[in-house]
Write a protein that holds these residues in place. Sequence first.
Motif, short mmCIF file in Angstrom:
data_model
loop_
_atom_site.label_atom_id
_atom_site.label_comp_id
_atom_site.label_asym_id
_atom_site.label_seq_id
_atom_site.Cartn_x
_atom_site.Cartn_y
_atom_site.Cartn_z
N PRO A 1 0.82 -1.22 0.00
CA PRO A 1 0.00 0.00 0.00
C PRO A 1 0.85 1.27 0.00
O PRO A 1 1.99 1.28 0.50
CB PRO A 1 -0.79 -0.13 1.30
N ALA B 1 -2.44 5.44 2.08
CA ALA B 1 -3.36 4.38 2.48
C ALA B 1 -3.03 3.89 3.88
O ALA B 1 -3.93 3.60 4.69
CB ALA B 1 -3.29 3.22 1.48
N ILE B 2 -1.75 3.81 4.19
CA ILE B 2 -1.34 3.38 5.53
C ILE B 2 -1.79 4.41 6.57
O ILE B 2 -2.37 4.07 7.60
CB ILE B 2 0.19 3.19 5.59
N ALA C 1 -4.15 6.52 6.37
CA ALA C 1 -5.61 6.55 6.46
C ALA C 1 -6.15 5.38 7.28
O ALA C 1 -7.24 5.47 7.85
CB ALA C 1 -6.23 6.53 5.06
N ALA C 2 -5.40 4.30 7.37
CA ALA C 2 -5.85 3.12 8.11
C ALA C 2 -5.58 3.22 9.61
O ALA C 2 -6.23 2.54 10.41
CB ALA C 2 -5.16 1.86 7.56
N LEU C 3 -4.64 4.07 10.00
CA LEU C 3 -4.22 4.13 11.40
C LEU C 3 -5.29 4.59 12.38
O LEU C 3 -5.35 4.07 13.50
CB LEU C 3 -2.97 5.02 11.53
N ALA D 1 -8.25 3.80 12.72
CA ALA D 1 -9.09 2.68 13.15
C ALA D 1 -8.48 1.94 14.33
O ALA D 1 -9.16 1.17 15.00
CB ALA D 1 -9.31 1.71 11.98
N ASP E 1 -2.96 -6.87 12.54
CA ASP E 1 -4.29 -6.36 12.16
C ASP E 1 -4.19 -5.24 11.14
O ASP E 1 -5.06 -5.10 10.27
CB ASP E 1 -5.05 -5.91 13.40
N LEU E 2 -3.14 -4.43 11.22
CA LEU E 2 -2.94 -3.37 10.23
C LEU E 2 -2.66 -3.99 8.86
O LEU E 2 -3.22 -3.56 7.84
CB LEU E 2 -1.79 -2.46 10.65
N LYS F 1 -5.89 -5.28 7.49
CA LYS F 1 -6.78 -4.20 7.04
C LYS F 1 -6.32 -3.63 5.69
O LYS F 1 -7.14 -3.28 4.84
CB LYS F 1 -6.82 -3.08 8.09
N LEU F 2 -5.02 -3.55 5.51
CA LEU F 2 -4.45 -3.02 4.27
C LEU F 2 -4.44 -4.06 3.15
O LEU F 2 -4.15 -3.73 2.00
CB LEU F 2 -3.04 -2.50 4.51
#
Length: 300
Positions: free
Chosen positions: A101, A105-106, A108-110, A112, A185-186, A189-190
Amino acid sequence: MARKKGRDISGWLVVDKPAGVTSTMVVNKVRWALDAKKAGHAGTLDPAATGVLAVALGEATKTVPYITDALKCYCFTVRLGAATNTDDAEGEVIATSDIRPADDAIAAALPAFTGEIMQVPPQFSAVKVDGERAYALARAGEEMDLAARPLWVESLTLIARPDPDTVELEMVCGKGGYVRSIARDLGAKLGCLGHVLCLRRVWSGPFDAEDGISMEEIERLARTPDLEAHLLPLEVGLADLPEVKATPEGAVRLKNGNPGMVFASEAEWGEEAWASFQGQPVAVGIYKSGELHPSRVFNL
């Protein structure tokens, strides 16, 4: 009855733990080096992890829960593109992915993974399952359905992207957090999978890795006053609690485990606080109407 060996010595020794040793090994080395009767640590680090391991000695062991409950900061590197059975680089690769990613994108995922989250511990962890440690069952080849646990994550920040395969992150979190679970989990999710490559605890409550003593220095200074000079006072472990001053009569009563009169400063009614007398910590307890009702008493 045989008398327990060692000196009655109290305080904190902040160790900068190296990779390759267990937290228990560090505690045992500190206990030996200071000839201490009693020692314990405030929060396990995996053998491969480095950084702050605060070792409590003597009466300071009574303050360990306050450090365990305090916020902690971890800097860690996640290897993208592979999952392992231990969720770190020590384990076997069990799945791979060609997805890598972008930084956006990384980032933006944090979010959560911040705030109050539910986290499933790694299969290789010290969580107990029917009276046995999960890692023992995992080594025996058993797969477990571990229950998710609540975790407070104050912040999770993208620090650097050294190359497409690795990401450096910083996390500040509360008690019971597994950095390996965050990496796992990251990655999930990615859609790229992931595991921890390396991990360092930068600070834990009031203790900082930069102030820590190395294992080599502990060995060199063992059984000398120079090592004892590195000790921090017991009350450093109570930094998150307000201090109240005991009266002479109150100090006597507190030392006997009874409510004692104190002069409050920032403590509010019903709040947990610690009492001192003539510069020495006496007890921890609940402040009510001019008295501290003790739950822990220090015998210094």
